[in-house]
Design a protein around this motif. Structure first.
Motif, PDB file in Angstrom:
ATOM      1  N   THR A  77       5.015   9.490   0.978  1.00 44.59           N
ATOM      2  CA  THR A  77       5.603   9.179   2.276  1.00 44.59           C
ATOM      3  C   THR A  77       7.040   9.674   2.357  1.00 44.59           C
ATOM      4  N   LYS A  89       2.515   3.524   6.734  1.00 47.41           N
ATOM      5  CA  LYS A  89       2.261   2.078   6.608  1.00 47.41           C
ATOM      6  C   LYS A  89       1.097   1.666   7.504  1.00 47.41           C
ATOM      7  N   ASP A  93      -2.338  -0.115   6.548  1.00 47.32           N
ATOM      8  CA  ASP A  93      -2.789  -1.365   7.186  1.00 47.32           C
ATOM      9  C   ASP A  93      -4.288  -1.328   7.487  1.00 47.32           C
ATOM     10  N   THR A 126      12.153   3.367  -1.090  1.00 44.65           N
ATOM     11  CA  THR A 126      10.837   3.696  -0.516  1.00 44.65           C
ATOM     12  C   THR A 126       9.753   3.679  -1.588  1.00 44.65           C
ATOM     13  N   GLN A 129       8.740   0.259  -2.229  1.00 49.46           N
ATOM     14  CA  GLN A 129       7.908  -0.297  -1.160  1.00 49.46           C
ATOM     15  C   GLN A 129       6.442   0.146  -1.287  1.00 49.46           C
ATOM     16  N   VAL A 133       3.264  -2.474  -1.773  1.00 46.04           N
ATOM     17  CA  VAL A 133       2.079  -2.474  -0.895  1.00 46.04           C
ATOM     18  C   VAL A 133       0.817  -2.212  -1.723  1.00 46.04           C
TER      19      VAL A 133
END
Ligand SMILES: Cc1cc2nc3c(=O)[nH]c(=O)nc-3n(C[C@H](O)[C@H](O)[C@H](O)COP(=O)(O)O)c2cc1C
Length: 186
Positions: A77, A89, A93, A126, A129, A133
């Protein structure tokens, strides 16, 4: 049978640096014997994940089928304001739809994580993150994650880079996904 790795990422910009970085990692996985499939850039531009309807776009359905069929995943990303882009993201999801599948979310799956930003701070935040996730989706981020500072590392049109350190890190991420997926298949 070869390990099946799904590589997802990039920005909305065709040929983005985050997509190029993904492809370098993908080649690392291929070098280790994996079969790598890519879903990149605007093919990841799904409507906002909607909990109020089971209807999904054709691209989102293809994405979910590819995730369900994969033995391992590589995610790349761009860093946007210190975190992963909304497009990436949002795609992640959608994995909520696999909650009741044969494999819950990404349970037990190796995930290689790559962040590309224009400064070191955002590459680090990042990357963290993506790892958080991936953990939430019950996956196993590989030991090495790759942080690419696009103000330093440049990719040419053919997807190669002269930055040997960056190339080596990206290829290692790809190889580690292949290696972990092979171990977990046994
Ligand atoms: C909306 C937006 C926010 C961004 N925020 C950051 C940031 O916080 N820190 C940073 O280093 N780079 C930031 N960038 C730059 C991108 O991370 C950079 O362009 C990187 O090369 C990835 O873009 P690409 O994959 O489209 O090539 C931002 C870019 C955009 C478009």
């Amino acid at each position: 049978m070869a390990i099946n790795i799904l590589a997802i990422g990039g920005s909305t910009r065709p040929g983005s640096s985050s997509e190029q970085a993904l492809r370098v990692a993908g080649r690392g996985a291929e070098g280790a014997g994996a079969k790598v499939t890519y879903i990149t850039g605007r093919d990841l531009m799904f409507p906002i994940y909607d909990t109020e309807t089971p209807d999904r776009s054709d691209n989102a359905k293809k994405f979910l089928e590819a995730v369900a069929a994969a033995d391992g995943l590589i995610i790349s990303t761009p860093g946007y304001h210190g975190g992963m882009s909304g497009m990436i993201k949002n795609a992640l999801d959608y994995i909520e739809d696999l909650r009741e599948g044969p494999r819950v979310y990404l349970d037990g799956m190796a995930v290689g994580c790559i962040s590309v930003a224009y400064g070191w701070q955002a590459t680090a935040t990042t990357l963290l993150q993506i790892r958080v996730v991936a953990h939430a989706l019950r996956a196993w981020p590989t030991p090495l994650g790759a942080t690419i500072n696009a103000s330093i590392t440049k990719f040419s049109a053919d997807g190669t880079t002269d930055d040997e350190g960056a190339r080596s890190n990206l290829e290692t991420v790809g190889r580690q996904v292949e290696q972990f997926a092979t171990w977990s298949r046994k």
